[in-house]
Design an enzyme around this catalytic site. Structure first.
Site, PDB file in Angstrom:
ATOM      1  N   ASP A 219      45.876 -33.082  -5.383  1.00  0.00           N
ATOM      2  CA  ASP A 219      46.400 -33.853  -6.037  1.00  0.00           C
ATOM      3  C   ASP A 219      45.546 -35.098  -6.836  1.00  0.00           C
ATOM      4  O   ASP A 219      44.999 -35.900  -5.989  1.00  0.00           O
ATOM      5  CB  ASP A 219      47.368 -34.810  -5.135  1.00  0.00           C
ATOM      6  CG  ASP A 219      48.770 -35.166  -5.808  1.00  0.00           C
ATOM      7  OD1 ASP A 219      48.780 -34.845  -7.105  1.00  0.00           O
ATOM      8  OD2 ASP A 219      49.813 -36.112  -5.349  1.00  0.00           O
TER       9      ASP A 219
ATOM     10  N   LYS B 184      54.975 -34.674  -2.999  1.00  0.00           N
ATOM     11  CA  LYS B 184      54.149 -35.832  -3.456  1.00  0.00           C
ATOM     12  C   LYS B 184      54.356 -36.864  -2.430  1.00  0.00           C
ATOM     13  O   LYS B 184      53.254 -37.858  -2.517  1.00  0.00           O
ATOM     14  CB  LYS B 184      54.711 -36.033  -4.886  1.00  0.00           C
ATOM     15  CG  LYS B 184      54.156 -36.964  -5.622  1.00  0.00           C
ATOM     16  CD  LYS B 184      52.898 -36.570  -6.203  1.00  0.00           C
ATOM     17  CE  LYS B 184      52.903 -35.960  -7.482  1.00  0.00           C
ATOM     18  NZ  LYS B 184      51.726 -35.669  -8.069  1.00  0.00           N
TER      19      LYS B 184
ATOM     20  N   LYS C 175      54.474 -43.746 -17.122  1.00  0.00           N
ATOM     21  CA  LYS C 175      55.032 -43.892 -15.830  1.00  0.00           C
ATOM     22  C   LYS C 175      55.208 -45.412 -15.653  1.00  0.00           C
ATOM     23  O   LYS C 175      54.149 -46.094 -15.814  1.00  0.00           O
ATOM     24  CB  LYS C 175      54.462 -43.266 -14.796  1.00  0.00           C
ATOM     25  CG  LYS C 175      54.907 -43.247 -13.469  1.00  0.00           C
ATOM     26  CD  LYS C 175      54.104 -42.221 -12.597  1.00  0.00           C
ATOM     27  CE  LYS C 175      53.030 -43.407 -11.908  1.00  0.00           C
ATOM     28  NZ  LYS C 175      52.229 -42.578 -10.959  1.00  0.00           N
TER      29      LYS C 175
ATOM     30  N   LYS D 206      44.113 -37.694  -4.443  1.00  0.00           N
ATOM     31  CA  LYS D 206      44.931 -38.575  -3.382  1.00  0.00           C
ATOM     32  C   LYS D 206      44.702 -38.115  -2.129  1.00  0.00           C
ATOM     33  O   LYS D 206      44.901 -39.072  -1.094  1.00  0.00           O
ATOM     34  CB  LYS D 206      46.477 -38.392  -4.203  1.00  0.00           C
ATOM     35  CG  LYS D 206      46.784 -39.326  -5.064  1.00  0.00           C
ATOM     36  CD  LYS D 206      48.515 -39.535  -4.921  1.00  0.00           C
ATOM     37  CE  LYS D 206      49.155 -38.837  -6.007  1.00  0.00           C
ATOM     38  NZ  LYS D 206      48.799 -38.977  -7.267  1.00  0.00           N
TER      39      LYS D 206
END
Ligand code: NAI
Ligand code: DG6
Length: 525
Positions: free
Chosen positions: A313, A362, A404, A481
């Site tokens: 990620d 996520k 975003k 991540k």
């Protein structure tokens, strides 16, 4: 000692006798210093400095590299492709704010510098671009291709993504219209049902099979041959999948995973099939999405084949900020007590994450990113398992597209029962932040395919044969991540530590000590 081989293609030369430049390699002999700590029965720690000698060698020939993206026709895929093409052609374009020129901002390799040392005459630091520390592929030279379950050509897909300026897209349109993603594998159960209408470019079969593995392997071979490439790196930037269930006998070992693919087990995801194909092809595979692509069987398979894998990620906006800010707060002795992370976005990623199982993948990768920093501070968090409350919300808001919005509240306890509240509003142009990370991951993974190491005893005699780093490339953590690390080794999320690991490992390859930032030369005189 230093050989007479040319070093003119390098920005600097280390004059230490521990570094040798040959036509093909940079070799360094490096002492890695650590501290071993054991707790005595009286509670006291016994501390013993350790030194281990290593030899490193890095291939100097920069190969011709192909980057194949799974999910090529998505927002990240189209944006990174367009960005590389625009850079390669030195493009400029008009915007309402004036002309803009192609750049690689946001790439740690292309856009950041590293302190090389200090100039004794001026007493000032000398900094060099990170991509000049070692011979690294230039992203302009990457040949880009890939797969997508949507058969739209890359020019139309770039329009669909709605990320780049029309004046730039117009210049790229013709060339990108000839680029069409290869058909991919689509197992509908793994991504959101709302993605079905774009799945018009799919291979036959809706669950894992060896035919899919073989087809991906042959796609990679064809791409390599057609473009005269030395190497290919594959990266998953396709939709976030749901987690695959971990089932004994199915995905727990390499052999079971291969068997599960042969027998078409329904818990083998498309991303795992891609990973297996790449591992068998000995092509590095990086997972830019949060799902558990690297089930234990996939990791064991990578180890068995000495193939490189990395994930998971991309760490782009909100989480990158989080892993810097939390590091600061906790290391400043401030007791962070809660993090509320809210975001809404309107791109196809947001649409897919609107579905609960994909959101859950996520949520997991976004939630675990402070654990190492909290665990390291038992002064602030004395209770076993104590940690700040952490809540992650993602909402789909079509109107904002790729822009975003990430709103975070960090709530902390300070001196004498007081509070500090930090509110952040981060408008992240998501694909423009992720694209340079895709490039960094490829450049660093490729470099690691040219690195070999061996151990030496104190007297300098080699005690092992040369080999590559461990299959799981945790050196890529800065861009990710939920960094994947070799089984049984710790995960580091703190951004500064991740960067220090990256730059200090680069330094070791060229015989430089880690950057300690002590700057004693400016303090002791
Ligand atoms: P996107 O939805 O625009 O692109 C994904 C593409 O993958 C689509 O074109 C889709 O058709 C394709 N696809 C889906 N399943 C596939 C399969 N099995 N094989 C081949 N292609 C397939 O999403 P975007 O914004 O490009 O993001 C891609 C991934 O990267 C997502 O999982 C996202 O969560 C992740 N990510 C994105 C970040 C960002 O900042 N943009 C940061 C961190 C992660
Ligand atoms: C909403 O959070 C969608 C996600 O795909 C993120 O945009 C992406 O993972 C980037 O997240 P972050 O936290 O690194 O900005």
């Amino acid at each position: 000692g230093i050989s007479s081989h040319p070093v003119s293609d390098l920005l600097f030369k280390n004059t230490s006798p521990n570094v040798l430049y040959t036509n093909d390699e940079i070799r360094s002999r490096y002492t890695y210093r650590t501290t071993s700590v054991t707790k005595q029965s009286n509670g006291q720690y016994q501390v013993t400095p350790k030194a281990q000698l290593y030899d490193f060698k890095v291939g100097r020939k920069v190969p011709k590299v192909g980057m194949m993206l799974v999910g090529w026709g998505g927002n990240n895929g189209t944006t990174v492709t367009a960005g590389i093409m625009a850079n390669r052609r030195n493009m400029t374009w008009e915007t309402r704010e004036g002309p803009r020129a192609a750049n690689y901002y946001g790439s740690v390799v292309m856009g950041s510098t590293m302190k090389l040392g200090t100039d004794p005459e001026t007493n000032k630091d000398v900094n060099i671009p990170l991509n000049q520390v070692l011979p690294i592929v230039h992203p302009n030279d990457l040949v880009v291709g890939g797969w997508d379950i949507s058969g739209m050509n890359m020019a139309e897909a770039m329009d669909r993504a709605a990320v780049l300026e029309p004046t730039l897209k117009a210049q790229l349109k013709k060339e990108m219209s000839y680029m069409v993603p290869l058909p991919s594998i689509y197992y509908p159960d793994f991504i959101a049902a709302n993605q079905e209408d774009r799945a018009d470019n799919v291979l036959e079969g809706s669950k894992a099979c060896m035919a899919h593995v073989d087809k991906i392997r042959s796609d990679i071979k064809d791409f390599k041959a057609k473009n005269g490439l030395d190497k290919v790196i594959v990266q998953w930037t396709a939709n976030t999948e749901r987690y695959a269930d971990l089932i004994e006998g199915v995905n727990d070992t390499a052999d079971n995973l291969l068997k599960a693919i042969e027998t078409g087990h329904e818990e083998v995801s498309p991303s795992t099939v891609f990973a297996v194909a790449c591992i068998l092809e000995q092509v590095p595979f990086i997972n830019g999405s949060p799902q558990n692509t690297f089930v234990p069987g996939a990791i064991e398979l990578a180890e068995r084949h000495d193939a490189f894998i990395g994930g998971d990620d991309f760490k782009s906006g909100q989480t990158k900020m989080k892993s810097a800010l939390v590091d600061f707060m906790i290391n400043a002795g401030i007791k962070l007590t809660s993090i509320a992370s809210y975001n809404h976005l309107g791109n196809n990623d947001g649409k897919n994450l609107n579905s609960h199982k994909q959101f859950r993948s996520k949520e997991i990768s976004k939630s675990n990113v402070v654990d190492d920093m909290v665990e390291a501070n038992h002064v602030l968090y004395p209770e076993r398992g104590e940690k700040p409350d952490h809540c992650v919300v993602i909402k789909y808001m079509p109107a904002v597209g790729d822009n975003k919005r990430a709103l975070d509240e960090y709530y902390a306890e300070i001196f004498m029962g007081g509070h500090q509240t930090i509110s952040l509003f981060n408008v992240c142009e998501d694909s423009l932040l992720a694209s340079p990370l895709i490039i960094d991951l490829v450049l660093i993974a490729e470099l690691m395919t040219r690195v070999q190491w061996r151990s030496c005893s104190e007297d300098g005699a080699a005690t092992t044969e040369y080999k590559g780093f461990h299959s799981v490339l945790s050196i890529l953590s800065y861009m990710l991540k939920a960094p994947l690390t070799p089984p049984g080794t710790p995960v580091v999320n703190a951004l500064a530590k991740q960067r220090a690991a990256l730059t200090n490992i680069f330094r070791a390859f060229v015989g430089l000590e880690p950057e300690s930032d002590m700057s004693l030369e400016h303090k002791l005189f």
